[in-house]
Design an enzyme around this catalytic site. Structure first.
Site, mmCIF file in Angstrom:
data_model
loop_
_atom_site.group_PDB
_atom_site.id
_atom_site.type_symbol
_atom_site.label_atom_id
_atom_site.label_comp_id
_atom_site.label_asym_id
_atom_site.label_seq_id
_atom_site.Cartn_x
_atom_site.Cartn_y
_atom_site.Cartn_z
ATOM 1 N N ASP A 142 0.895 -1.218 0.153
ATOM 2 C CA ASP A 142 -0.075 -0.047 0.060
ATOM 3 C C ASP A 142 0.945 1.054 0.191
ATOM 4 O O ASP A 142 2.177 1.064 0.394
ATOM 5 C CB ASP A 142 -0.925 0.070 1.328
ATOM 6 C CG ASP A 142 -2.258 0.967 0.960
ATOM 7 O OD1 ASP A 142 -3.318 0.371 0.978
ATOM 8 O OD2 ASP A 142 -2.124 2.063 1.024
ATOM 9 N N TYR A 202 -14.200 4.810 -14.384
ATOM 10 C CA TYR A 202 -14.315 3.788 -13.093
ATOM 11 C C TYR A 202 -15.012 2.363 -13.632
ATOM 12 O O TYR A 202 -14.126 1.284 -13.496
ATOM 13 C CB TYR A 202 -15.008 4.209 -12.035
ATOM 14 C CG TYR A 202 -14.860 3.268 -10.822
ATOM 15 C CD1 TYR A 202 -13.910 2.936 -9.991
ATOM 16 C CD2 TYR A 202 -16.326 2.845 -10.226
ATOM 17 C CE1 TYR A 202 -13.742 2.323 -9.029
ATOM 18 C CE2 TYR A 202 -16.048 2.133 -9.265
ATOM 19 C CZ TYR A 202 -14.845 1.839 -8.781
ATOM 20 O OH TYR A 202 -15.076 0.810 -7.557
ATOM 21 N N THR A 242 -16.843 2.397 4.155
ATOM 22 C CA THR A 242 -15.546 2.502 4.485
ATOM 23 C C THR A 242 -15.592 3.954 4.730
ATOM 24 O O THR A 242 -16.230 4.847 4.506
ATOM 25 C CB THR A 242 -14.661 2.145 3.052
ATOM 26 O OG1 THR A 242 -15.235 3.078 1.955
ATOM 27 C CG2 THR A 242 -14.804 0.900 2.712
#
Length: 258
Positions: free
Chosen positions: A36, A162, A197
């Site tokens: 990450d 996307y 999230t």
């Protein structure tokens, strides 16, 4: 597939669905590399689960190689989860009829570079490492799980970049699974719906916004939790007869145009 003692790489593993997946894989006995850009969160999570952190920009082949090399130092590489990704929303044509106000082509390319090209780059590198491992008694060498989105099927207004990137992930699932069958590696894709999230923020306004989104979910009428998506990812890793599939985990939602 038993992943006890195996090494796993999770891109985008420092937060959200990726972090939930890291924890579940570690609980199954895997040694996990958290790959990450978020160093602080990634290091903390790696320490929590007894894994490793490698700072990775998935548009960098060099970074991805470093993550796979780190995984090989921990054990036989048998798992890759591609969770890294970004979103972008912009209408294709502006309101004033000028070429300059049309959608940002560089932004489109960046979304595809991260969500689609980065996913494929990670696959080809991790699968190469898997090909060097000894197969299990079942003949398996590993499993790869990609993260797509319901936007691959129900893309909304402004989601061309996307949806194209996530649709590409769905589209390559079968051919890549066919490619990697020769080395005993399975490939599946999970397509989440609306997931709760930190992207939605915090506070009263955020909760109201999420409650409105949840009205489009068939049942249960709420956003999904990262652990509910991670559970399906781990199932796709460990279920030896699941291969070349894309599975929606979305509460039955079908996204409206906007």
């Amino acid at each position: 597939m038993d992943i006890t003692g195996a090494a796993a790489v999770v891109t985008g593993g420092a937060s959200g669905i990726g972090a939930a997946t890291v924890r579940m894989l570690a609980a199954r006995g895997a040694k996990v590399v958290v790959a990450d850009l978020n160093e602080a969160a990634g290091v903390a999570l790696a320490r929590e689960v007894g894994g490793s952190f490698v700072k990775v920009d998935v548009t960098s082949t060099e970074d991805l190689v470093a993550a796979v090399d780190e995984a090989e130092s921990l054990g036989p590489v048998r798992v890759l989860v591609n969770s890294a990704g970004i979103g972008w929303a912009q209408r294709t044509v502006g309101r004033d009829g000028r070429y300059a106000s049309a959608a940002d082509l560089d932004a489109f390319k960046r979304v595809v570079a991260i969500n689609l090209v980065g996913t494929y780059d990670a696959i080809r590198l991790a699968a190469t490492a898997m090909s060097r491992t000894e197969p299990l008694d079942t003949g398996e060498r590993g499993a790869i799980v990609n993260l797509s989105s319901v936007a691959a099927f129900d893309g909304q207004i402004g989601q061309a970049a996307y949806s194209a990137s996530k649709g590409g992930v769905v589209g390559m699932t079968l051919p890549v699974a066919r490619d990697l069958a020769a080395i005993g590696v399975r490939v599946n894709t999970v397509a989440p719906g609306l997931v709760d999230t930190p992207i939605y923020g915090e506070g009263e306004a955020s909760e109201a916004f999420k409650a409105n989104l949840a009205q489009g979910v068939l049942f249960p009428k709420r956003l999904g939790g990262p652990s509910e998506i991670a559970s399906m990812i781990v199932e796709a890793v460990t279920n030896s007869y699941l291969n070349a599939e894309t599975i929606r985990v979305d509460g039955g939602i079908r996204m409206q145009p906007k």
